[in-house]
Design an enzyme around this catalytic site. Structure first.
Site, mmCIF file in Angstrom:
data_model
loop_
_atom_site.group_PDB
_atom_site.id
_atom_site.type_symbol
_atom_site.label_atom_id
_atom_site.label_comp_id
_atom_site.label_asym_id
_atom_site.label_seq_id
_atom_site.Cartn_x
_atom_site.Cartn_y
_atom_site.Cartn_z
ATOM 1 N N ASP A 104 0.793 -1.089 0.144
ATOM 2 C CA ASP A 104 -0.048 -0.094 -0.094
ATOM 3 C C ASP A 104 0.966 1.246 0.056
ATOM 4 O OD1 ASP A 104 1.044 -0.339 2.717
ATOM 5 O OD2 ASP A 104 -1.013 0.173 3.508
ATOM 6 N N LYS A 155 5.063 2.747 15.440
ATOM 7 C CA LYS A 155 3.680 3.615 16.052
ATOM 8 C C LYS A 155 4.049 4.172 17.533
ATOM 9 C CE LYS A 155 0.738 1.660 12.858
ATOM 10 N NZ LYS A 155 1.246 0.651 12.336
ATOM 11 N N ASP A 213 1.599 6.308 2.105
ATOM 12 C CA ASP A 213 0.920 5.009 2.381
ATOM 13 C C ASP A 213 -0.575 5.298 2.049
ATOM 14 O OD1 ASP A 213 -0.970 3.708 4.080
ATOM 15 O OD2 ASP A 213 0.584 2.863 5.350
HETATM 16 N N1 GDD Z 1 0.215 -11.178 4.595
HETATM 17 C C1 GDD Z 1 -0.357 -10.231 5.578
HETATM 18 N N2 GDD Z 1 -0.790 -10.864 6.702
HETATM 19 N N3 GDD Z 1 -0.033 -9.096 5.146
HETATM 20 C C2 GDD Z 1 -0.582 -8.024 6.002
HETATM 21 C C3 GDD Z 1 -1.237 -8.629 7.144
HETATM 22 C C4 GDD Z 1 -1.317 -9.867 7.557
HETATM 23 O O1 GDD Z 1 -2.083 -10.353 8.673
HETATM 24 N N4 GDD Z 1 -1.623 -7.426 7.743
HETATM 25 C C5 GDD Z 1 -1.189 -6.340 7.073
HETATM 26 N N5 GDD Z 1 -0.413 -6.745 6.008
HETATM 27 C C6 GDD Z 1 0.228 -6.095 4.809
HETATM 28 C C7 GDD Z 1 -0.695 -4.949 4.494
HETATM 29 O O2 GDD Z 1 -1.431 -5.156 3.101
HETATM 30 C C8 GDD Z 1 0.372 -3.697 4.061
HETATM 31 O O3 GDD Z 1 0.770 -3.988 2.706
HETATM 32 C C9 GDD Z 1 1.477 -4.076 4.883
HETATM 33 O O4 GDD Z 1 1.400 -5.487 5.405
HETATM 34 C C10 GDD Z 1 1.393 -3.254 6.165
HETATM 35 O O5 GDD Z 1 0.315 -3.205 6.914
HETATM 36 P P1 GDD Z 1 -0.440 -1.988 7.069
HETATM 37 O O6 GDD Z 1 -1.689 -2.537 7.997
HETATM 38 O O7 GDD Z 1 -0.749 -0.946 6.047
HETATM 39 O O8 GDD Z 1 0.576 -1.400 8.146
HETATM 40 P P2 GDD Z 1 0.609 0.243 8.605
HETATM 41 O O9 GDD Z 1 0.487 1.146 7.131
HETATM 42 O O10 GDD Z 1 0.049 0.695 9.537
HETATM 43 O O11 GDD Z 1 2.303 0.216 9.085
HETATM 44 C C11 GDD Z 1 3.359 -0.262 8.163
HETATM 45 O O12 GDD Z 1 3.704 0.408 7.125
HETATM 46 C C12 GDD Z 1 4.211 1.765 7.375
HETATM 47 C C13 GDD Z 1 4.287 2.346 6.091
HETATM 48 O O13 GDD Z 1 3.222 2.641 5.232
HETATM 49 C C14 GDD Z 1 4.642 -0.556 9.030
HETATM 50 O O14 GDD Z 1 5.572 -1.340 8.196
HETATM 51 C C15 GDD Z 1 5.411 0.589 9.349
HETATM 52 O O15 GDD Z 1 6.565 0.413 9.892
HETATM 53 C C16 GDD Z 1 5.514 1.509 8.141
HETATM 54 O O16 GDD Z 1 6.002 2.916 8.633
HETATM 55 MG MG MG Z 2 -0.151 0.703 5.483
#
Ligand code: GDD
Ligand code: MG
Length: 324
Positions: A104, A155, A213
């Site tokens: 994403d 976070k 993001d």
């Molecule tokens: N296979 C799998 N299983 N993928 C997952 C799962 C799961 O249970 N949960 C989330 N993802 C995938 C999401 O589709 C996304 O591509 C990625 O893992 C990160 O999950 P998000 O839910 O979007 O996390 P975030 O945006 O709160 O935080 C993450 O991204 C940030 C940057 O956009 C973390 O990696 C942070 O450290 C980072 O700064």
């Molecule tokens: Mg994300």
């Protein structure tokens, strides 16, 4: 080198559209978010492993129907395993090192340069970092000499954020980064694993151009602008028979007459925009209808959503088949 792309997660912040469509398949500037992420990969990548979960069957069907230029394999998980669990579950046969991409993040990242930086650094991992004003919703890194990461907090509370440089969701990891992930249960890679890997040498790779993001309605539309401005938008200008200014990306056959567009619009396959309607800064998904003289701005219209004649809809997300 191979790549693991994390494609799970419920996309809660993009509901109600994500009740019907996983966020990775929402079109942005004319192609699904996932395909913009894949576009970052160097052409010589041997295999892309998609760690899927929520609506895995839709992702699977889409990549079969629209094969990317790399061989792609999907590894679904029965229960959400989180980022670390998803990586571990998808890691059979993965290369050393491998790319790890969130699905994403819409950004400009030179992965070839990053791979070279990783080899030169000699550590276990290299994470792309981007500087933001408010790091609280992200993973945040503290940097030492040669941009070695000295602390990583996912976070953080404002007082605990060690910098404004955040994990951009694009990284190169050695296979050994998978060893500490316990199998068979949900694990957050960022919270539970990354801090323990820092002594093995994890380096930052600073991004300077653009990064978003696309996990919320405002940010997906902002990301669409960035991609269009970087000429990464899909095909097509303002559709024939319409007025206004692009960029407008048209995906498949659309029915448009005497409407006004732009800027920054994606029109899904079999979408309809009737005479007198105006559409700007929006994503209009497959089969959605914008009736006569309606105005749509800063919206995400889900599949087969309908905006009634003369209505003005601003800053809304409509789910599949919803009406406004
Ligand atoms: N296979 C799998 N299983 N993928 C997952 C799962 C799961 O249970 N949960 C989330 N993802 C995938 C999401 O589709 C996304 O591509 C990625 O893992 C990160 O999950 P998000 O839910 O979007 O996390 P975030 O945006 O709160 O935080 C993450 O991204 C940030 C940057 O956009 C973390 O990696 C942070 O450290 C980072 O700064
Ligand atoms: Mg994300």
């Amino acid at each position: 080198m191979k790549a693991i792309v994390l494609v799970g997660g419920f996309g809660t912040r993009l509901r109600p559209v994500t009740y019907a469509v996983p966020k990775q398949l929402i079109p942005v500037a004319g192609k699904p978010m996932l395909y913009h992420v894949l576009d970052l990969l160097p052409p010589d990548v041997e295999e892309v492993v998609l760690a899927t979960g929520y609506k895995a069957e839709l992702i699977d069907a889409y990549v079969r129907a629209h094969p990317p230029r790399w061989p792609v394999r999907t590894v679904p998980e029965a229960e959400p395993l989180g980022t670390g669990g998803g990586m571990k579950n998808a890691s059979a046969g993965i290369s050393d090192p491998f790319f790890l991409l969130n699905s994403d993040v819409l950004a400009a990242v030179d992965l070839t340069g990053m791979r070279a930086a990783h080899a030169a650094n000699g550590g276990i991992g290299t994470m792309a970092l981007y500087e933001v004003d408010d790091p609280r919703p992200y993973g945040v890194a503290a940097l030492g000499p040669r941009d070695r990461i000295t602390a990583f907090v996912e976070k953080p509370e404002p007082k605990d954020a060690p910098s404004r440089w955040i994990n951009a969701g694009v990284a190169v990891w050695g296979r050994a980064a998978l060893d500490p992930i316990p199998p068979g249960r949900a694990v957050s890679f960022e919270r539970e694993i990354v801090p323990g890997l820092l002594p093995k040498g994890v380096y930052g790779f600073r991004l300077s151009r653009y990064w978003e993001d696309a996990g919320t309605p405002e940010r997906i539309l902002r990301a669409q602008e960035l991609l269009f401005d970087d000429h990464r938008g899909g095909p097509g200008g303002v559709p024939t028979g319409a007025r206004g200014s692009g960029p407008v990306a048209t995906m498949g056959a659309v029915s448009v007459r005497d409407a006004t567009f732009g800027p920054y619009v994606t029109l899904g396959d079999h979408s309809t925009v009737e005479p007198g309607a105006r559409v700007e800064n929006s994503i209009v998904m497959d089969g959605a209808v914008i009736e006569r003289d309606a105005r749509v701005a800063r919206c995400v219209l889900g599949p087969r959503a309908r905006v009634h004649a003369g209505h003005e809809v601003v800053g809304q997300v409509l789910g599949e088949g919803a009406e406004a």
